[in-house]
Design an enzyme around this catalytic site. Structure first.
Site, PDB file in Angstrom:
ATOM      1  N   LYS A  54       0.842  -1.204   0.000  1.00  0.00           N
ATOM      2  CA  LYS A  54       0.000   0.000   0.000  1.00  0.00           C
ATOM      3  C   LYS A  54       0.874   1.250   0.000  1.00  0.00           C
ATOM      4  O   LYS A  54       0.613   2.217  -0.719  1.00  0.00           O
ATOM      5  CB  LYS A  54      -0.923  -0.006   1.227  1.00  0.00           C
ATOM      6  N   GLN A  98      -3.860  -1.137   9.933  1.00  0.00           N
ATOM      7  CA  GLN A  98      -3.858  -2.477   9.334  1.00  0.00           C
ATOM      8  C   GLN A  98      -4.445  -3.495  10.312  1.00  0.00           C
ATOM      9  O   GLN A  98      -3.995  -3.598  11.455  1.00  0.00           O
ATOM     10  CB  GLN A  98      -2.421  -2.864   8.923  1.00  0.00           C
ATOM     11  N   ASP A 123     -10.684   3.162   4.568  1.00  0.00           N
ATOM     12  CA  ASP A 123     -10.998   1.735   4.485  1.00  0.00           C
ATOM     13  C   ASP A 123     -12.510   1.511   4.453  1.00  0.00           C
ATOM     14  O   ASP A 123     -12.958   0.407   4.164  1.00  0.00           O
ATOM     15  CB  ASP A 123     -10.416   1.003   5.706  1.00  0.00           C
TER      16      ASP A 123
END
Ligand code: NDP
Length: 284
Positions: A54, A98, A123
């Site tokens: 990412k 994460q 997200d």
């Protein structure tokens, strides 16, 4: 013969290049450079790889990336403080913690997700953004399902009126949101899970199959209806160390009209959508 493989890697590279050019244009117009903060807690090897990919994608597309690594035992309070600091940082438009957080410690993922400002929740996991999706409103959408919808469009399936979609898996990050997005595109949607009685019969009736289970090759090729489109979200490591999906690719590709490979299907699209969500968070 029409190319059957839905190449998420190639499509994601095209989208990432589009984003790079959009950022150059935006900067020339005086818009701020989009910034993504990534937070990694602990040393889970898979999470390290995901975050690294990412971050590289951000940098290649011209986004700012601020990255912080906390030790596994940093604790909930320290993690929340870090999230708060990024909430208040005007150069940061998107925050990604994460997941999963280290097991066996006092972390509360839901509280972490709720602490991220909804407008920085690239997200799409904040309860307000998940609620907005349910109501069909604009808000950051989870990257994996968002990427799947782009893949389906690429496969010529932008409108799913009259089509039956079967989603296997009901997680908050993939199964439930993709079911809502398919419904929004007018598909007739069935959600299957570990208590579904006859998975084979459900899949055999599907024009579109989305497998997000985490069980290697659970979906057999013989279950795929001729001409169906198959999206394999699963990332599983086989006994030989190679990555395999939730669908038996070799047999399924004999009957599917279009099918995503693993790796090189949904995974790269997830990253492209993270960049897209961050640019939208910065400029909208
Ligand atoms: P979860 O473990 O949260 O959910 C798995 C779902 O599969 C559950 O709803 C479970 O049912 C269902 N399930 C488990 N076994 C069966 C079975 N035998 N038959 C039918 N349904 C079953 O997984 P995620 O949604 O987080 O992830 C799914 C897969 O996708 C994983 O391999 C993950 O690594 C991958 N993934 C890939 C991403 C990408 O970018 N490509 C992003 C996110 C995930 P129940 O609810 O009843 O337990």
């Amino acid at each position: 013969m029409e190319n059957q493989i839905l190449d998420g890697k190639a499509l994601s590279l095209r989208i990432r290049e589009e984003i790079r050019l959009e950022i150059l244009t935006g900067l020339a117009e005086g818009k701020p450079r989009p910034g993504l903060a990534t937070i990694l807690v602990g040393q889970d090897p898979a999470s390290e790889v995901y975050v690294r990919n990412k971050r590289r994608a951000c940098e290649a597309a011209g986004l700012v990336n601020e990255h912080i690594e906390l030790p596994a035992d940093a604790g909930q309070q320290q993690l929340l403080q870090q999230v708060q600091a990024y909430n208040e940082d005007p150069a940061i438009h998107g925050i990604l913690v994460q997941l999963p957080l280290p097991k066996g410690l006092d972390y509360d993922e839901n509280q972490v997700l709720k602490t991220i400002l909804p407008e920085k929740d690239v997200d799409g996991f904040h309860p307000l953004n998940q609620g907005a999706l349910m109501q069909g409103n604009l808000a950051p959408r989870p990257c994996t399902p968002k990427g799947i919808m782009v893949l389906l469009k690429e496969a010529g399936l932008e409108d799913l009126s009259g089509k039956k979609a079967v989603v296997v898996g009901r997680s908050n990050i993939v199964g439930k949101p993709i079911a809502l997005m398919l419904l929004e595109r007018n598909a007739t949607v069935t959600i299957c899970h570990s208590r579904t009685k006859d998975l084979e019969a459900e899949i055999k009736s599907a024009d579109v199959v989305v497998a997000a289970v985490g069980v290697p090759q659970l979906v057999r090729g013989e279950w795929i209806r001729p001409g169906a489109t198959v999206i394999d979200v699963g990332i599983n490591r086989g006994a030989d160390g190679k990555l395999v999906g939730d669908v038996d690719f070799e047999t399924a590709k004999k009957t599917a009209r279009k099918i995503t490979p693993v790796p090189g299907g949904v995974g790269p699209m997830t990253i492209a959508m993270l960049l897209r969500n961050t640019v939208e968070a910065a400029w909208n």
